[in-house]
Design an enzyme around this catalytic site. Structure first.
Site, PDB file in Angstrom:
ATOM      1  N   ASP A  87      66.849 -40.692  18.065  1.00 26.43           N
ATOM      2  CA  ASP A  87      66.049 -39.620  17.498  1.00 26.43           C
ATOM      3  C   ASP A  87      64.875 -39.348  18.437  1.00 26.43           C
ATOM      4  OD1 ASP A  87      64.229 -41.677  17.206  1.00 26.43           O
ATOM      5  OD2 ASP A  87      64.044 -41.531  15.046  1.00 26.43           O
ATOM      6  N   ASP A 129      60.620 -39.096  18.277  1.00 29.04           N
ATOM      7  CA  ASP A 129      59.487 -39.432  17.406  1.00 29.04           C
ATOM      8  C   ASP A 129      58.192 -38.866  17.981  1.00 29.04           C
ATOM      9  OD1 ASP A 129      61.080 -41.589  15.815  1.00 29.04           O
ATOM     10  OD2 ASP A 129      61.271 -42.259  17.888  1.00 29.04           O
ATOM     11  N   ASP A 136      61.483 -37.422  13.955  1.00 27.43           N
ATOM     12  CA  ASP A 136      60.492 -37.980  13.036  1.00 27.43           C
ATOM     13  C   ASP A 136      59.103 -37.537  13.474  1.00 27.43           C
ATOM     14  OD1 ASP A 136      62.377 -39.274  11.561  1.00 27.43           O
ATOM     15  OD2 ASP A 136      61.783 -41.302  12.121  1.00 27.43           O
TER      16      ASP A 136
END
Ligand code: DCP
Ligand code: MG
Length: 378
Positions: free
Chosen positions: A204, A206, A302
């Site tokens: 992902d 962040d 995120d």
């Protein structure tokens, strides 16, 4: 004895936060094996075993040479009986029977596939397996009630399980910068997680967001999310109040500030055009003109918002690696009688919070040499 003089013997401090762990790893065969056993333990609710394997792998990651002989491991910390057995098996037989049988096991394969669905944790996967669900087709056929996250996870399964490149992370970064600049000029965006440690890919992307004036960050997340949503960048989002309530965080809880610390779990829709704009020319996805394939991919992102007074702690706490973070907190608790979280550092002896405006200051408070992000890849 004479034959031992020819074997290099290594010396390593026992906490990962005392060591410099770059991405260069001379023992990937061994660390991959131990990491797989760690993953299997974590997916099976055996956290203690998981940590033990992670710690063992992390020790091997800092060795300057490939291990060729068990005698080289003498005196190294964190290598338990079980890990040593796995290493020995690989050195002697080229592979570990336990690792190989774990990889082949139906249960492990099912746990991997099912937890690959965003929003599905080990507990849910375990329950589904007990109900006879082992793969995505069975999950779809089972008419299980899925929550919104899981529905998005299933819909974008292939994209989400494909590693995110640095170029894609940078493209997402430009979008987040634009969103933040539009809703609160002067707010700052910092890339955190694996990409801050120099990784070339991740699961992902962040980001940590703050504003140099304390308090200006209050209410920021919903505005960022609205902007992103209005521009069509979000396939899924869920904003929560601070969720960094880990059980071992201890009393380091500045309660009044807690509700200011927000997190957004999201799935971005990244256009191939956005990626090109961010400087990438090649892509594995066919462009729309090539016929058929979609010209975008889904990426897990995120976002975390922190007040500037907690920024250094948030930065340190969200840069990782996960083991490095765990070891920092263990060091703080066991060696310094302090409690470290991504909000604060509390000295349990002096009964005071220790202020810091940089990561360097936090390491100094903890009595540790400063380790830069690129050397926190434990
Ligand atoms: N983190 C943590 N504990 C949590 C959640 C996050 O310590 N419960 C920290 C450590 C992680 C960072 O946040 O390094 C980001 O979490 P990721 O799961 O995204 O981990 P990475 O970015 O390190 O790895 P990846 O490349 O897989 O995204
Ligand atoms: Mg990450």
């Amino acid at each position: 004895p004479t034959n031992e003089a020819e074997v290099e013997v290594f010396s390593v401090p026992s906490y990962a936060c005392q060591r410099r762990t770059t991405l260069e790893n001379r023992n990937t065969v061994l660390t991959d094996a131990l990491s797989l056993l760690a993953e299997n333990a974590e997916l099976s609710a055996e956290e203690g075993r998981g940590v033990a394997f992670r710690r063992a792998a992390a020790v091997l990651k800092v060795l300057p040479e490939p291990v060729t002989d068990m005698t080289q491991l003498r005196g190294l910390p964190c290598l338990g009986e079980h890990s040593l057995r796995v290493i020995k098996d690989i050195l002697e037989n080229g592979a570990s029977s336990e690792v190989e049988s774990t990889k082949q096991s139906e249960r492990f394969k099912a746990l991997k596939v099912l937890t690959g669905v965003f929003g599905v944790g080990a507990k849910t996967a375990d329950r589904w397996i007990r109900e006879g669900i082992h793969d995505l087709q069975q999950l779809k056929d089972s008419r299980q009630t899925l929550n919104r996250a899981q529905r998005a996870g299933l819909e974008h399964y292939d994209d989400i399980n494909q590693p995110v490149s640095k170029a894609e992370a940078d493209a997402i970064g430009e979008i987040v910068e634009e969103a933040v600049a539009s809703v609160l000029p002067g707010a700052q965006v910092t890339l955190i997680g694996g990409f801050r440690r120099g990784k070339l890919s991740g699961h992902d992307v962040d980001f940590l967001i703050t504003h140099p004036e304390e308090g200006r960050e209050v209410g920021l997340m919903p505005k960022i999310v609205s902007w992103l949503e209005s521009q069509g960048f979000l396939l899924y989002q869920k904003t929560t109040r601070n969720s960094y309530l880990e059980s071992d965080d201890g009393p380091a809880r500045p309660c009044s500030n807690m509700d200011r610390f927000e997190r957004c779990f999201s799935v971005f829709k990244l256009d191939e055009d956005e990626k090109r704009r961010a400087g990438q020319t090649q892509s594995h996805h066919a462009s729309a003109e090539d016929g058929g394939l979609k010209p975008w991919r889904a990426v897990r992102v995120d976002l975390v918002v922190s007040p500037i007074s907690q920024f250094a702690f948030a930065l340190l706490g969200w840069t990782g690696s996960k083991l490095f973070e765990r070891e920092l907190r263990r060091w703080a608790g066991h060696e310094k009688t302090m409690s470290l979280s991504s909000h604060a550092l509390y000295d349990n002896t002096q009964r005071t919070y220790l202020r810091a405006t940089s990561e360097e200051e936090i390491f100094a408070h903890l009595g540790l040499d400063y380790i830069p992000p690129s050397e926190r890849n434990a």
